[in-house]
Scaffold this motif. Structure first.
Motif, PDB file in Angstrom:
ATOM      1  N   ILE A 241     115.872 114.451 -29.077  1.00 33.19           N
ATOM      2  CA  ILE A 241     115.829 115.749 -28.082  1.00 33.19           C
ATOM      3  C   ILE A 241     114.603 116.390 -28.451  1.00 33.19           C
ATOM      4  O   ILE A 241     114.315 116.804 -29.602  1.00 33.19           O
ATOM      5  N   ARG A 242     113.815 116.885 -27.555  1.00 36.59           N
ATOM      6  CA  ARG A 242     112.755 117.430 -27.656  1.00 36.59           C
ATOM      7  C   ARG A 242     112.450 118.981 -26.825  1.00 36.59           C
ATOM      8  O   ARG A 242     112.979 118.946 -25.589  1.00 36.59           O
ATOM      9  N   TYR A 243     111.884 119.906 -27.235  1.00 28.40           N
ATOM     10  CA  TYR A 243     111.735 121.181 -26.603  1.00 28.40           C
ATOM     11  C   TYR A 243     110.238 121.803 -26.488  1.00 28.40           C
ATOM     12  O   TYR A 243     109.593 121.419 -27.823  1.00 28.40           O
ATOM     13  N   THR A 244     109.832 122.063 -25.510  1.00 33.10           N
ATOM     14  CA  THR A 244     108.259 122.559 -25.390  1.00 33.10           C
ATOM     15  C   THR A 244     108.266 123.952 -24.775  1.00 33.10           C
ATOM     16  O   THR A 244     108.949 124.167 -23.972  1.00 33.10           O
ATOM     17  N   ARG A 245     107.526 124.866 -25.361  1.00 32.13           N
ATOM     18  CA  ARG A 245     107.220 125.988 -24.978  1.00 32.13           C
ATOM     19  C   ARG A 245     105.934 126.309 -24.365  1.00 32.13           C
ATOM     20  O   ARG A 245     105.009 126.179 -25.207  1.00 32.13           O
ATOM     21  N   TRP A 246     105.578 126.190 -23.110  1.00 31.39           N
ATOM     22  CA  TRP A 246     104.333 126.089 -22.524  1.00 31.39           C
ATOM     23  C   TRP A 246     103.862 127.466 -22.218  1.00 31.39           C
ATOM     24  O   TRP A 246     104.593 128.590 -22.179  1.00 31.39           O
ATOM     25  N   THR A 247     102.526 127.546 -22.554  1.00 24.92           N
ATOM     26  CA  THR A 247     101.917 128.966 -22.768  1.00 24.92           C
ATOM     27  C   THR A 247     101.705 129.496 -21.342  1.00 24.92           C
ATOM     28  O   THR A 247     101.463 130.814 -21.087  1.00 24.92           O
ATOM     29  N   SER A 248     101.666 128.771 -20.272  1.00 23.54           N
ATOM     30  CA  SER A 248     101.302 129.370 -18.962  1.00 23.54           C
ATOM     31  C   SER A 248     102.187 128.493 -17.857  1.00 23.54           C
ATOM     32  O   SER A 248     102.453 127.403 -18.084  1.00 23.54           O
ATOM     33  N   GLU A 249     102.355 129.091 -16.488  1.00 22.86           N
ATOM     34  CA  GLU A 249     102.852 128.294 -15.562  1.00 22.86           C
ATOM     35  C   GLU A 249     101.792 127.398 -14.694  1.00 22.86           C
ATOM     36  O   GLU A 249     100.615 127.915 -14.496  1.00 22.86           O
ATOM     37  N   HIS A 250     102.397 126.382 -14.339  1.00 14.96           N
ATOM     38  CA  HIS A 250     101.725 125.500 -13.440  1.00 14.96           C
ATOM     39  C   HIS A 250     101.540 125.963 -12.096  1.00 14.96           C
ATOM     40  O   HIS A 250     100.493 126.211 -11.250  1.00 14.96           O
ATOM     41  N   PHE A 251     102.666 126.737 -11.519  1.00 12.77           N
ATOM     42  CA  PHE A 251     103.074 127.288 -10.234  1.00 12.77           C
ATOM     43  C   PHE A 251     103.452 128.512 -10.429  1.00 12.77           C
ATOM     44  O   PHE A 251     104.492 128.857 -11.107  1.00 12.77           O
ATOM     45  N   LEU A 252     103.005 129.530  -9.636  1.00 10.56           N
ATOM     46  CA  LEU A 252     103.470 131.081  -9.702  1.00 10.56           C
ATOM     47  C   LEU A 252     103.110 131.404  -8.205  1.00 10.56           C
ATOM     48  O   LEU A 252     102.191 131.939  -7.645  1.00 10.56           O
TER      49      LEU A 252
END
Length: 208
Positions: free
Chosen positions: A176-187
């Motif tokens: 099980i893996r969790y990632t926190r992205w620093t910004s959005e691809h789509f907004l």
């Protein structure tokens, strides 16, 4: 002196076959984008339920390792409603390549070894396709640009945990893996759609 020689022999043995490689596949546990409906316009998103790609690891002494993956997934979203007094339909699809670089620690167990990992990941869109048309119009315009596209590449921070099962010459590793992205691809400028910055996934690695 004998202990020092034994230590060097152990380190040399650990490095004698330091590389493993194979394939990693799984399913996302979170949607790629979140949508909100408004009275005039609404989005619907589809997150394809597969992740797949190659994996490789440099195994180090004392249960440590450095892993790198190249994981591919696909997503799309559609929208319809009134924009500037015209009824419009839009759709966007894209592939997404994720490149995690992780430090891993395996706990000392004989066959099934629990592990934890942490590191960074880069996420990049590939082959963005955006189309839109107006109700009653005869033409559909397709382009690689997208008004909702915010960043084509982003970076994130990763933590995970799993089990490394050694079966004959294979290593089978559910995780099980969790990632926190620093910004959005789509907004979306109107706040009706945005990429999820919290990502969870189940992965199964098979390495040699």
């Amino acid at each position: 002196m004998k202990l020092f020689v034994l230590f060097l022999f152990g380190v040399a043995s650990a490095f004698s076959q330091p590389f493993t490689f194979g394939i990693k596949a799984g399913v996302p546990l979170t949607d790629f984008v979140s949508t909100v409906q408004s009275p005039n316009f609404g989005f619907n998103s589809t997150t394809n339920r597969y992740i797949i790609g190659p994996t490789a690891e440099l195994r180090l002494p004392f249960g440590l390792g450095v892993e790198v993956d190249a994981l591919y997934r696909h997503m799309s979203f559609e929208g319809s409603g009134t924009i500037q007094n015209a009824i419009q339909n839009i759709s966007t699809s894209t592939g997404v390549w994720e490149f995690p670089l992780l430090v891993k620690y395996r706990f000392p167990m004989p066959i099934a070894r629990p592990f934890v990992n942490a590191g960074v990941a880069w996420d990049s869109l590939s082959g963005v396709k955006h189309s839109f048309s107006e109700l009653g119009g005869s033409n559909t315009t397709t382009t690689s640009s997208n008004p909702q596209l915010h960043h084509s590449t982003t970076i994130g921070y990763v933590v995970g945990a799993g089990l490394d099962v050694h079966a004959i010459f294979l290593h089978v590793s559910p995780e099980i893996r969790y990632t926190r992205w620093t910004s959005e691809h789509f907004l979306d400028p109107n706040g009706l759609l945005h990429s999820n910055r919290n990502q969870a996934e189940f992965l199964l690695g098979i390495t040699f």
